[in-house]
Scaffold this active site. Sequence first.
Site, short mmCIF file in Angstrom:
data_model
loop_
_atom_site.label_atom_id
_atom_site.label_comp_id
_atom_site.label_asym_id
_atom_site.label_seq_id
_atom_site.Cartn_x
_atom_site.Cartn_y
_atom_site.Cartn_z
N HIS A 118 -9.46 -39.48 19.40
CA HIS A 118 -8.13 -39.54 20.01
C HIS A 118 -8.02 -40.66 21.06
O HIS A 118 -6.92 -41.05 21.43
CB HIS A 118 -7.74 -38.19 20.61
CG HIS A 118 -8.44 -37.82 21.87
ND1 HIS A 118 -9.52 -36.97 21.92
CD2 HIS A 118 -8.22 -38.18 23.16
CE1 HIS A 118 -9.92 -36.82 23.16
NE2 HIS A 118 -9.14 -37.55 23.94
N ASP A 148 -12.96 -35.28 15.86
CA ASP A 148 -12.57 -36.04 17.05
C ASP A 148 -13.68 -36.96 17.53
O ASP A 148 -13.97 -37.05 18.72
CB ASP A 148 -12.12 -35.11 18.18
CG ASP A 148 -11.28 -35.86 19.23
OD1 ASP A 148 -10.86 -37.00 18.94
OD2 ASP A 148 -11.07 -35.32 20.33
N SER A 223 -12.64 -38.50 28.40
CA SER A 223 -12.81 -38.27 26.97
C SER A 223 -13.69 -39.35 26.35
O SER A 223 -13.46 -40.54 26.53
CB SER A 223 -11.45 -38.27 26.27
OG SER A 223 -10.69 -37.16 26.64
#
Length: 463
Positions: A118, A148, A223
């Site tokens: 993402h 992901d 992230s």
Amino acid sequence: MGFFIVSILAGSLTLLGYQFFFENETNFHLPENTNLQTPIVPTSYNLSTTSETELPDFTLAAENTVHAVVHVKNVSTARVPRNIFEYHFGSGPERKAVRGMGSGVIISPDGLIVTNNHVIEGATEVEITLNNNEVYKAEVLGQAAENDLAVLKIEAENLEYLTFGDSNQLQLGEWVLAVGNPFNLTSTVTAGIVSAKARNLDPRKAGMQSFIQTDAAVNPGNSGGALVNKRGELIGINTAITSQTGSFIGYSFAIPSNNAKKIIEDIMEFGSVRKAVLGVRGVDLDGKNAKELNLDVTQGFYVGSVDENSGANEAGLKEGDIITQIDQIKIRKFADLTGYISTKNPGETVEVTYLRNNKQRETLVELSIFEVYKIEDLGIEVSNASASELKEFKAEYGVRINRVLSQRLASENLTGILITEINDTPVKNVKDVEDVISKKAFSDPLKVTFKGPSGKEKTYIFR
């Protein structure tokens, strides 16, 4: 004069007492690898001795990790028209805009980088900034949207990188470091403990997720960053937080390193992720359903059915068995099972420990390749169609409806027929179905074309 002599004697006794009672205490044997610098003075309560200097020292792990964690920028390029002519013909000067930012981890000295999918999804180009402020353009080698994760490559040499640790060996309460770039602040290090393992965040994907939960502070921008242990080994890729505000409130989640490593290897070798499965379906045990099933155990995975032609079926597993361990890894719920199996390749063999009629048994199961997919919106499960099935249905391509799971479609007798198109896109195998469904927004309708044994097709729209 007498008072002076008494004072000297009292002072001498005090000094001798101090030497006898305290200096001798420094001969206590301390645990190996402790960094205690001061003697321990026992209390009158006979409690275990502790000191602030017994707390873990993360300085070396942090120093090594920050140089292997990079800043990732998701850059999009678009032409901006300056007049009506350029607007109609799609011309104009090219401009770049940063769509998002995150972190990444260098996993090889020649510039192989892992990050969250993402973070770089939809990017026209990906820009990498090292800890020493050097900037590179990255090539996207592969993406695993469902997991992901994405693999990037920059043209560089002799980079500092992280080695993979064994996430299966993580213990609850173990200290960990989260390293990344939250809020565009580079090289940020936070510490916490492992709060839980095999955590499933999405009930709609039961068993498909198995995260490490930690209380190390993770915020937007973290992230794709590193979760490391005290030795500086990579044991997770920071991925998500649970928050009503969008910022850290005490819960953050990471993809275990063993799972990430397997996904990266698959992407590099096959271009996609090859999933291994036991071939069993069922439910997690708890106090309630254990009572309903008249079972003596309240933890484990209860086998409700075994897939035909699966490794589990060939190994003799049956409905009613309770899986409690795989390769000595304790199985308390389905996420434990899938989390471990996700680190394995199809064709590998695992030792399954299970209960049957309250007696413990073991068997070796050869893992099958994942060839089924559940379309959640419809409540049906599809599998790859064989050549004979395609011939029977007079079809050039399609996937077979393996099971109907939804009550609203239970009376339609769909089991065994084919699906040839979803949202006007031909589906030739399970992977095609996954790709189409993954691109669908939650609120979008689903257009499905079915094909019966006579070869006739019918299209329905599900909302």
